[in-house]
Design a protein around this motif. Sequence first.
Motif, PDB file in Angstrom:
ATOM      1  N   THR A 120       0.788  -1.422  -0.074  1.00  0.00           N
ATOM      2  CA  THR A 120      -0.002   0.038   0.038  1.00  0.00           C
ATOM      3  C   THR A 120       0.726   1.224   0.040  1.00  0.00           C
ATOM      4  O   THR A 120       0.494   2.109  -0.681  1.00  0.00           O
ATOM      5  N   GLN A 121       1.882   1.181   0.760  1.00  0.00           N
ATOM      6  CA  GLN A 121       2.816   2.512   0.615  1.00  0.00           C
ATOM      7  C   GLN A 121       3.414   2.451  -0.470  1.00  0.00           C
ATOM      8  O   GLN A 121       3.603   3.720  -0.955  1.00  0.00           O
ATOM      9  N   ASN A 122       3.941   1.508  -1.145  1.00  0.00           N
ATOM     10  CA  ASN A 122       4.539   1.561  -2.442  1.00  0.00           C
ATOM     11  C   ASN A 122       3.718   1.960  -3.528  1.00  0.00           C
ATOM     12  O   ASN A 122       4.133   2.707  -4.474  1.00  0.00           O
ATOM     13  N   ARG A 123       2.342   1.814  -3.562  1.00  0.00           N
ATOM     14  CA  ARG A 123       1.513   2.146  -4.406  1.00  0.00           C
ATOM     15  C   ARG A 123       1.305   3.707  -4.291  1.00  0.00           C
ATOM     16  O   ARG A 123       1.005   4.248  -5.212  1.00  0.00           O
ATOM     17  N   ALA A 124       1.305   4.040  -2.954  1.00  0.00           N
ATOM     18  CA  ALA A 124       0.969   5.547  -2.934  1.00  0.00           C
ATOM     19  C   ALA A 124       2.261   6.401  -3.173  1.00  0.00           C
ATOM     20  O   ALA A 124       2.004   7.391  -3.852  1.00  0.00           O
ATOM     21  N   THR A 125       3.344   5.803  -3.033  1.00  0.00           N
ATOM     22  CA  THR A 125       4.714   6.611  -3.395  1.00  0.00           C
ATOM     23  C   THR A 125       4.908   6.630  -5.018  1.00  0.00           C
ATOM     24  O   THR A 125       5.740   7.564  -5.368  1.00  0.00           O
ATOM     25  N   ASN A 126       4.461   5.352  -5.536  1.00  0.00           N
ATOM     26  CA  ASN A 126       5.019   5.199  -6.851  1.00  0.00           C
ATOM     27  C   ASN A 126       3.672   5.224  -7.782  1.00  0.00           C
ATOM     28  O   ASN A 126       3.001   4.259  -8.120  1.00  0.00           O
ATOM     29  N   SER A 127       3.202   6.679  -8.292  1.00  0.00           N
ATOM     30  CA  SER A 127       1.952   6.555  -8.740  1.00  0.00           C
ATOM     31  C   SER A 127       2.104   6.295 -10.268  1.00  0.00           C
ATOM     32  O   SER A 127       1.048   6.118 -11.000  1.00  0.00           O
ATOM     33  N   GLN A 128       3.445   6.494 -10.788  1.00  0.00           N
ATOM     34  CA  GLN A 128       3.469   5.912 -12.236  1.00  0.00           C
ATOM     35  C   GLN A 128       3.797   4.517 -12.234  1.00  0.00           C
ATOM     36  O   GLN A 128       4.405   3.844 -11.233  1.00  0.00           O
ATOM     37  N   VAL A 129       3.445   3.829 -13.178  1.00  0.00           N
ATOM     38  CA  VAL A 129       3.858   2.526 -13.428  1.00  0.00           C
ATOM     39  C   VAL A 129       5.120   2.415 -14.241  1.00  0.00           C
ATOM     40  O   VAL A 129       5.600   3.091 -14.925  1.00  0.00           O
ATOM     41  N   ARG A 130       6.005   1.577 -13.459  1.00  0.00           N
ATOM     42  CA  ARG A 130       7.380   1.330 -13.621  1.00  0.00           C
ATOM     43  C   ARG A 130       7.371   0.425 -15.177  1.00  0.00           C
ATOM     44  O   ARG A 130       6.530  -0.538 -15.273  1.00  0.00           O
ATOM     45  N   PRO A 131       7.861   0.652 -16.009  1.00  0.00           N
ATOM     46  CA  PRO A 131       8.205  -0.259 -17.184  1.00  0.00           C
ATOM     47  C   PRO A 131       8.707  -1.674 -16.748  1.00  0.00           C
ATOM     48  O   PRO A 131       9.743  -1.699 -16.041  1.00  0.00           O
ATOM     49  N   SER A 132       8.387  -2.624 -17.417  1.00  0.00           N
ATOM     50  CA  SER A 132       8.860  -4.092 -17.325  1.00  0.00           C
ATOM     51  C   SER A 132       9.785  -4.382 -18.583  1.00  0.00           C
ATOM     52  O   SER A 132       9.435  -4.320 -19.827  1.00  0.00           O
ATOM     53  N   TYR A 133      11.107  -4.498 -18.267  1.00  0.00           N
ATOM     54  CA  TYR A 133      12.101  -4.970 -19.271  1.00  0.00           C
ATOM     55  C   TYR A 133      12.409  -6.332 -19.304  1.00  0.00           C
ATOM     56  O   TYR A 133      12.385  -6.985 -18.214  1.00  0.00           O
ATOM     57  N   GLN A 134      12.291  -6.959 -20.536  1.00  0.00           N
ATOM     58  CA  GLN A 134      12.435  -8.455 -20.591  1.00  0.00           C
ATOM     59  C   GLN A 134      13.718  -8.562 -21.761  1.00  0.00           C
ATOM     60  O   GLN A 134      13.896  -7.796 -22.455  1.00  0.00           O
ATOM     61  N   THR A 135      14.616  -9.490 -21.485  1.00  0.00           N
ATOM     62  CA  THR A 135      15.422  -9.984 -22.474  1.00  0.00           C
ATOM     63  C   THR A 135      15.108 -11.182 -23.183  1.00  0.00           C
ATOM     64  O   THR A 135      14.724 -12.308 -22.434  1.00  0.00           O
ATOM     65  N   GLU A 136      15.260 -11.189 -24.353  1.00  0.00           N
ATOM     66  CA  GLU A 136      14.944 -12.534 -25.064  1.00  0.00           C
ATOM     67  C   GLU A 136      16.257 -13.141 -25.610  1.00  0.00           C
ATOM     68  O   GLU A 136      17.330 -12.480 -26.299  1.00  0.00           O
TER      69      GLU A 136
END
Length: 169
Positions: A120-136
Motif C-alpha cells: 500500500t505504501q509503495n502504491r502511494a509513493t509510486n503513482s507511475q507504473v514502472r516499465p517492465s523490461y525483458q531480455t530474449e
Amino acid sequence: MEHLRSLVIKFVMITAMLAVVFGFLYGVSFGDILTISFILTITAYLVGDLLILPRFGNTAATIADFGLAYLGAWMIGAMIIEEPIRLGTASFLSAALIAIGEVFFHRYVVNNVINDKDTTQNRATNSQVRPSYQTEMAEENYPKVKNNQSTTNADAEFAEEILPEGNNT
C-alpha cells in the motif's frame, strides 16, 4: 482492519493455550485467564509482532514472544491468581505452547499485515507504473558461406563444421 483481525486471532490463540495449561491443568478461573490473555495479547502484538518481527524475522520474534509470555504470565499470574499453583511451571508450559502457535501466527502477520502495508505504501509513493523490461535469448543462425567470397581459414573451417559437404552455395 488487518490489525484488528490479527489481534483477535492472537487473543483467541493465547486464551486457548492459557486455558489448556492454567485452566485444565491447574484449575485457574476463566476470568483470570481472560485477564492474562488480554494483557499478553496487547503487549506481545506491539512488541513482538510490530517491532521485532519486521526487523529481525520470525525466529527472533518467537523467542521474544516466548520470553514475554513466560514473564508476563508469571508476573500477572502472581498478582491476580488466588489459587496456590506452581506458577513458574504453568507459565513455562503456557509460554512454550504460545511460542509454537506464534511461529504460525507470524507467517500470517508477515503475509497479511506487513506485506499489505508495504504494498500500500509503495502504491502511494509510486503513482507511475514502472516499465517492465525483458531480455530474449536465442541461438543465432549462421549464414551460408559462398565459395567465391574471401574468407579467412578460420571462417572456412567453421563453415565446414556447420554446413554439410556440397552445400556451400
